[in-house]
Structures are given as structure tokens and as C-alpha cells.
Design a protein around this motif. Structure first.
Motif, PDB file in Angstrom:
ATOM      1  N   LEU A 185      29.861  57.756  35.570  1.00  0.00           N
ATOM      2  CA  LEU A 185      29.616  57.213  36.218  1.00  0.00           C
ATOM      3  C   LEU A 185      29.814  58.367  37.064  1.00  0.00           C
ATOM      4  N   ARG A 186      30.605  59.633  36.162  1.00  0.00           N
ATOM      5  CA  ARG A 186      29.961  61.221  36.509  1.00  0.00           C
ATOM      6  C   ARG A 186      30.974  61.763  38.224  1.00  0.00           C
ATOM      7  N   VAL A 187      32.685  61.281  37.526  1.00  0.00           N
ATOM      8  CA  VAL A 187      33.738  61.298  38.507  1.00  0.00           C
ATOM      9  C   VAL A 187      34.622  61.946  37.706  1.00  0.00           C
ATOM     10  N   ALA A 188      35.702  62.577  38.203  1.00  0.00           N
ATOM     11  CA  ALA A 188      36.958  63.438  37.827  1.00  0.00           C
ATOM     12  C   ALA A 188      37.600  62.410  37.642  1.00  0.00           C
ATOM     13  N   HIS A 189      38.050  61.534  38.894  1.00  0.00           N
ATOM     14  CA  HIS A 189      39.396  60.138  38.627  1.00  0.00           C
ATOM     15  C   HIS A 189      38.926  58.799  38.776  1.00  0.00           C
ATOM     16  N   VAL A 190      39.602  58.058  38.217  1.00  0.00           N
ATOM     17  CA  VAL A 190      40.027  56.645  38.352  1.00  0.00           C
ATOM     18  C   VAL A 190      41.055  56.056  38.313  1.00  0.00           C
ATOM     19  N   ARG A 191      40.544  55.350  39.767  1.00  0.00           N
ATOM     20  CA  ARG A 191      41.315  54.359  40.203  1.00  0.00           C
ATOM     21  C   ARG A 191      41.854  53.241  39.201  1.00  0.00           C
ATOM     22  N   GLU A 192      42.719  52.596  38.347  1.00  0.00           N
ATOM     23  CA  GLU A 192      42.295  51.089  38.370  1.00  0.00           C
ATOM     24  C   GLU A 192      44.019  50.909  38.742  1.00  0.00           C
ATOM     25  N   ALA A 193      43.647  49.138  39.445  1.00  0.00           N
ATOM     26  CA  ALA A 193      44.785  48.589  39.458  1.00  0.00           C
ATOM     27  C   ALA A 193      44.557  47.017  38.990  1.00  0.00           C
ATOM     28  N   SER A 194      45.684  46.013  39.468  1.00  0.00           N
ATOM     29  CA  SER A 194      45.833  45.052  39.434  1.00  0.00           C
ATOM     30  C   SER A 194      46.313  43.963  40.495  1.00  0.00           C
ATOM     31  N   VAL A 195      45.708  42.713  40.091  1.00  0.00           N
ATOM     32  CA  VAL A 195      47.248  41.745  41.240  1.00  0.00           C
ATOM     33  C   VAL A 195      47.079  40.685  41.299  1.00  0.00           C
ATOM     34  N   ARG A 196      48.389  40.714  41.548  1.00  0.00           N
ATOM     35  CA  ARG A 196      48.760  38.534  41.624  1.00  0.00           C
ATOM     36  C   ARG A 196      49.376  38.114  42.410  1.00  0.00           C
ATOM     37  N   GLN A 197      48.404  37.172  42.488  1.00  0.00           N
ATOM     38  CA  GLN A 197      48.073  36.723  44.522  1.00  0.00           C
ATOM     39  C   GLN A 197      50.137  35.272  43.478  1.00  0.00           C
ATOM     40  N   ALA A 198      50.472  34.599  44.548  1.00  0.00           N
ATOM     41  CA  ALA A 198      51.423  33.454  44.046  1.00  0.00           C
ATOM     42  C   ALA A 198      51.970  32.702  45.341  1.00  0.00           C
ATOM     43  N   GLY A 199      50.912  32.487  45.914  1.00  0.00           N
ATOM     44  CA  GLY A 199      51.355  31.541  47.398  1.00  0.00           C
ATOM     45  C   GLY A 199      50.865  31.903  48.251  1.00  0.00           C
ATOM     46  N   GLN A 200      52.025  32.494  49.696  1.00  0.00           N
ATOM     47  CA  GLN A 200      51.442  33.743  49.837  1.00  0.00           C
ATOM     48  C   GLN A 200      52.023  35.128  49.481  1.00  0.00           C
ATOM     49  N   ARG A 201      52.632  35.000  48.558  1.00  0.00           N
ATOM     50  CA  ARG A 201      52.590  36.429  48.202  1.00  0.00           C
ATOM     51  C   ARG A 201      51.658  37.543  46.799  1.00  0.00           C
TER      52      ARG A 201
END
Length: 453
Positions: A185-201
Motif C-alpha cells: 500500500l506504500r505507507v509508513a504506518h498501519v493502524r490495527e484495531a479490534s472491536v467487541r460489542q455486547a448489548g450497549q457496551r
């Protein structure tokens, strides 16, 4: 009159035949390499004049080194001839490498090639899709939607080059190293992330990685109510800006990094679900997307992202012939204009209006203005750059059109339509090497497609 017997005694004939055979072999190898690596497609053209100079050098050496009465090329001569061919081949390789390093104009995903004419390497990032940690595949749209929202926020920063969604999502679910993704992708930085949804949290874990060193420049975990999702996204955006030490223009941090909000979490959820359906590119999913956007607006008529996406979806349905053109484009225009009435610089609405002006009204001047307005807000919009490239070609400005198509490919290197557009404009402007290389990349990305779209 040429004395052929004298030339044979001087071994010119033998040397010439041997050299031409070696030169032919080099050209065949370069042609084979060019077929598999588009960046080296111009090497045979570079090789010809160099091999011609080498041929003259070989004849000069043969003339002064030839021995009378000998009809064979001996070991010493073979070594000298091989040396000339090696020197010529090395020169070809050096120049071909330099030509590739200067940019072949394709913008294709070639990990070792540096992008030309874009932001400095330090100010570039790929926003990888959020990993869905909820254990429910039905929540995948939520993770993808958050990714796209955050990407759209960062893309509005002119100080930062952001890889387009299509290219970033190409790595979803794949076990590929950060360094490989960054090269592609010809970039110097990469942002990784994860998400967990449980009800309204909602729990989000995110980190920013320096692709070269592999070190984390920043990481954080957020666990809050769903209602705080917009604040979390804004905090992540600001943390990335701080970690990259970006110097933003006065006032741009507050305007660009703010996330459009709604007081109705269900309206937000419906927009994310609709965006996921819109990406599937089939009639059933498009109808479902439009239904989601309309439901969201019924709940919150002022929620601008829902109207942006609705205008985009209606345009797509008209373009695909799902509704009569007059009806579809008129409705898409109304919705986009309603967005601009609230947010005059909205990039998505300008792109939609630009496409209608270009493809339906045949008004390229107005289309050009809309695409430029879109880029003023979102300089990382590959769609706007590419569409502007098409318009500039129609306006008789092919070189400027080619530059915009290249820019689109730099932002979105793994998009077949983007590469296909670059290839078409390259061929039209007689920039054949860049055009053919881009079309080959498009075909590699979508080998079963006839046009790369």
C-alpha cells in the motif's frame, strides 16, 4: 571493396555471430521479465541501443585481437566477448532499475517501489479493518463500518496520505505481515484495531504501528456505552495525529477530525449496515442498502451520513439500470443537494453530483468543479481523483488527466477499476508503457474480468 576473407581471418564474422546470439538471448530474457514484472516492461527498449554499442565494441576488440589463419574463436576471445555482454547487460539492468525507481506511472501494488508525487513517507497510513471480536458474524458490518468512518475522517487531512478503503480492505482476514501490507500500500504506518460489542457496551482496542521498525507508536483500549462511539473515533483520530506528529493547518483538527453524530444509536447502526450492503455490488444488496439509509433518515432526518450514502446508493441504482435514469439521477441529485445545503464542502455529495453531471448531463465543466470541490475537502479520495482524470481528458487536457489517474492509483493501488482507468487513460495519451502496466495490474487483481472493472 570488402575483403570477406580478410574479415574472417580477423575473426570479425565469428565474433559478430557469437555476439548477436548472446544479445538475442539477453533480449529474450528481458522480454520474459517484462511480461511478469510490469515495472521492467521498458527494459528491452533500453537494451537495444546499449547492446548496439556493445556490438561495435566487440568488433573493435575482434579486429585488433584476431590472428591470421585461425578460423575459430578461442578461449581468450570467448572470455572477452562474454565480458562485453556482461557489461552491456549490467548497464541495461542498471538503467531499467533506475527507470522503475522513477515510477512507471501505474501506481500498482509493487511493494519495493516508492510512490511518486505523494505525501512524504512519514505521513502515510493504512487503516486496516477492525477485527470483529464479538463472536457473531452478523456483527461484521459494524466492524467494517467503523473502519470506513474512521478512514473517511483521516482522509480529510491534507497533511496525511491515507490508503483507500478498497486497498485496505483487500487484506481483511488475511495473515499477512505489517511490513508486507505497508509495502503493497506504500505507507509508513498501519493502524490495527479490534472491536467487541455486547448489548450497549463497546470495547475497542487500537494501535498504530511503524511498519519499518514494527514498533507500536501508540495503543489504547476504550470500553464505553455505544452512545460514546463517535467520541471514541474522534479520540482515535486525534491520537494518530499526535503519534505521527502531524502539524495540521490552523483549525483543521477541529473541523476534519470531528465525526458526524446522531442521538439515535439505531440510526447509526442502520447506516453501518447499509454501507456494508452497498459494498457488495449486487442488486439485492443495493436495495437493502437504500432501505437501511431511508430507515435511518426516518429516525433522524438530520443525520448527514445517512443522506450522503442514500444519494450515493440511488446514483448507483440509476447507473446500473435498476430504476429509470431520469427518475434515479434526479432523486440522487436532490439528496446530494440537500447534503450540500447543510455542508457545502461535503466530498461524497460533490462526487455524486459530479458523476451525474459527467455521465448523465454530459456537462464536463460542472463535473470538473464538483470533483475539485470534493478534493478540497477530501484530498485522499481516489474516486474524485480518478473521475477528475476522466473529465480532464474529455476537456482536452490529457496529461493533467493522466496525473489525476496516477494519483488515484497511488491512493488505491489494489483497486482494479482504478488501475483499469489509469490503463485506459495511459493508452489514450499514448503513454503506452504506463497504460499497459496498469492494465496488467488490473487483470492480475481481477483475472476473471474482461475489463478489470
Amino acid at each position: 571493396m570488402i575483403d570477406l576473407e580478410h574479415l574472417r581471418r580477423r575473426k570479425l564474422v565469428q565474433w559478430a555471430v557469437a555476439y548477436l546470439a548472446g544479445a538475442w538471448l539477453i533480449l529474450q530474457l528481458l522480454d520474459l521479465i517484462g511480461d511478469n514484472y510490469p515495472a521492467a516492461a521498458g527494459a528491452p527498449r533500453i537494451a537495444l541501443p546499449l547492446l548496439a554499442v556493445g556490438f561495435l565494441a566487440a568488433l573493435v576488440v575482434a579486429w585488433y585481437h584476431g590472428e591470421k589463419g585461425s578460423q575459430r574463436v578461442g578461449g581468450m576471445e570467448i572470455m572477452m566477448l562474454a565480458g562485453i555482454l556482461v557489461i552491456a547487460g549490467a548497464a541495461v539492468g542498471f538503467l531499467a532499475r533506475g527507470n522503475r525507481g522513477a515510477g512507471n506511472g501505474t501506481g500498482a501494488a509493487q511493494p519495493d517501489a516508492a510512490p511518486a508525487g505523494v505525501a512524504t513517507e512519514q505521513n502515510s497510513i493504512a487503516v486496516l479493518p477492525f477485527v470483529n471480536m464479538s463472536g457473531d458474524e452478523k456483527q461484521e458490518y459494524f466492524a467494517d463500518g467503523l473502519t470506513e468512518e474512521l478512514l473517511n475522517v483521516l482522509a480529510q487531512l491534507p497533511e496525511l496520505r491515507v490508503a483507500s478503503r478498497t486497498s485496505a480492505f483487500a487484506f481483511k482476514g488475511q495473515e499477512i505481515g505489517i511490513d508486507s501490507i505497508a509495502r503493497a500500500l506504500r505507507v509508513a504506518h498501519v493502524r490495527e484495531a479490534s472491536v467487541r460489542q455486547a448489548g450497549q457496551r463497546v470495547k475497542i482496542t487500537a494501535q498504530l504501528i511503524d511498519a519499518k521498525s514494527g514498533y507500536h507508536l501508540w495503543s489504547d483500549t476504550y470500553e464505553r456505552d455505544y452512545q460514546d462511539i463517535f467520541a471514541i473515533q474522534e479520540e482515535i483520530s486525534r491520537a494518530i495525529v499526535d503519534a505521527l506528529k502531524l502539524r495540521l493547518a490552523a483549525g483543521s483538527a477541529d473541523s476534519a477530525l470531528s465525526v458526524p453524530e446522531t442521538a439515535d444509536p439505531e440510526a447509526h447502526r442502520l447506516v453501518l449496515e447499509g454501507m456494508a450492503s452497498l459494498r457488495l455490488q449486487n442488486q439485492a444488496s443495493l436495495r437493502h442498502a437504500l432501505d437501511c439509509f431511508r430507515q435511518a433518515l426516518a429516525r433522524d432526518p438530520d443525520y448527514l451520513p445517512a443522506r450522503e450514502q442514500l444519494a450515493r446508493g440511488i446514483f448507483n441504482s440509476a447507473y446500473r439500470g435498476m430504476v429509470p435514469a431520469d427518475q434515479g439521477y434526479a432523486e440522487a441529485r436532490r439528496e446530494a443537494e440537500r447534503v450540500l445545503a447543510v455542508d457545502p464542502g461535503n466530498a461524497s455529495a460533490h462526487v455524486t453530483l459530479g458523476q451525474i453531471s459527467n455521465l448523465y448531463d454530459w456537462d464536463v465543466a460542472t463535473a470538473q468543479e464538483h470533483f475539485r470541490q470534493a478534493l478540497a475537502r477530501n484530498p485522499n479520495s481516489a474516486d474524485a481523483h480518478g473521475a477528475l482524470g476522466d473529465v480532464l481528458v474529455r476537456l482536452g487536457q490529457p496529461e493533467r488527466g493522466m496525473a489525476e489517474a496516477r494519483r488515484a492509483a497511488e491512493i488505491d493501488p489494489l483497486s482494479a477499476p482504478t488501475q483499469n482507468r489509469l490503463g485506459a487513460i495511459g493508452i489514450y495519451t499514448r503513454n503506452y508503457e504506463a497504460g499497459i502496466a496498469a492494465l496488467r495490474t488490473a487483470l492480475a487483481l481481477t483475472p476473471d474480468a474482461s475489463t478489470g472493472r
